[in-house]
Write a protein that holds these residues in place. Sequence first.
Motif, PDB file in Angstrom:
ATOM      1  N   ASN A 185       0.822  -1.222   0.000  1.00  0.00           N
ATOM      2  CA  ASN A 185       0.000   0.000   0.000  1.00  0.00           C
ATOM      3  C   ASN A 185       0.852   1.266   0.000  1.00  0.00           C
ATOM      4  OD1 ASN A 185       0.967  -0.342   2.629  1.00  0.00           O
ATOM      5  ND2 ASN A 185      -0.841   0.631   3.544  1.00  0.00           N
ATOM      6  N   GLU A 270      -3.369   4.867   7.740  1.00  0.00           N
ATOM      7  CA  GLU A 270      -4.662   4.660   7.096  1.00  0.00           C
ATOM      8  C   GLU A 270      -5.782   5.197   7.982  1.00  0.00           C
ATOM      9  OE1 GLU A 270      -4.781   0.451   6.675  1.00  0.00           O
ATOM     10  OE2 GLU A 270      -3.460   0.424   4.914  1.00  0.00           O
ATOM     11  N   ARG A 285      -7.966   4.267   3.709  1.00  0.00           N
ATOM     12  CA  ARG A 285      -7.303   5.119   2.723  1.00  0.00           C
ATOM     13  C   ARG A 285      -6.113   5.828   3.372  1.00  0.00           C
ATOM     14  NH1 ARG A 285     -10.984   8.863  -1.072  1.00  0.00           N
ATOM     15  NH2 ARG A 285     -11.607   6.732  -1.687  1.00  0.00           N
ATOM     16  N   GLU A 286      -4.962   5.846   2.670  1.00  0.00           N
ATOM     17  CA  GLU A 286      -3.748   6.472   3.195  1.00  0.00           C
ATOM     18  C   GLU A 286      -3.916   7.993   3.255  1.00  0.00           C
ATOM     19  OE1 GLU A 286      -3.084   2.556   2.538  1.00  0.00           O
ATOM     20  OE2 GLU A 286      -3.651   3.965   0.932  1.00  0.00           O
TER      21      GLU A 286
END
Length: 294
Positions: A185, A270, A285-286
């Motif tokens: 990720n 995240e 979501r980063e």
Amino acid sequence: MDSAEEIKTLKVEMEDMRKTMATADVGLAGNDGLTEETEASACSLGLRGRDGRDGAPGRDGAAGRDGQPGPQGPIGEKGDIGPEGPPGEKGEKGEDGDGGGSVYIRWGRTSCPNDTETSLIYDGKSSIQIVYFAGIAGGTFYSHTGGGANYVCLPKDPEWGVFTDGNQGAAYIQGAEYQDDQFGNSPFQGASVYNHDVPCAVCHVASRGSKLMIPARLSCPSGWTREYKGYLMTERYNHNRSEFVCVDGEPETRPGGQGNVDGALFYPVEASCGSLPCPNYVQGRELTCVVCTK
């Protein structure tokens, strides 16, 4: 002595007095002098029968001793403020200051932005310009329960004071590695920086005295200058705690620093919904970040 004899004696004395006064009057009218007997009689008569003339006032007496102070009287009303005086002369100009400004760390880069009037504070080299350093990110080993809880930007050329070689079991500091792609990720574009050592740069902005790191944003508020933008990173959730830092969105690596030796680690952060409201946040979501100055 009975009353008749007292009256008789008083009459004799009065007759003698009358004769004496008559004699004194004749003497005063016939010649300039007086016999001693007449003068004495006249003096006796003056003391008994006439008021003398007022004498001259006597001299002032000596001043008396000061008395004891009396009780303090009540405080009077405050008087009116007087008129403002004329301005004083202008003083000499003081020495120029250092300009103030603000300092921040640019994580993941070895230089400061060249488009925001920012100068590198140090990089371990001798220089005539304002240079402090571009250094090495460090912190406590990820699994140690003690030690510092923050990342630090270490200079490349340390200066030593009093020291004892060898580990004594006190506290330790390690370098830091990117762990951006351990779980696939990585938010960074281009070549992977996974397991590379993290560099850092300490930057000085001379013209802006305030700084602010805003998580989950890529832009700065109106009136602020963006120094750089990137992604929020910290230790992994099940490691010991560290701090959230903003790593530049175009990270560099320290030459020769590749290898999985761990140390302090940098993981992307995240969003996790729940007490964090979703929307507008999105689960997993980063998160981005931005560093601003003003």
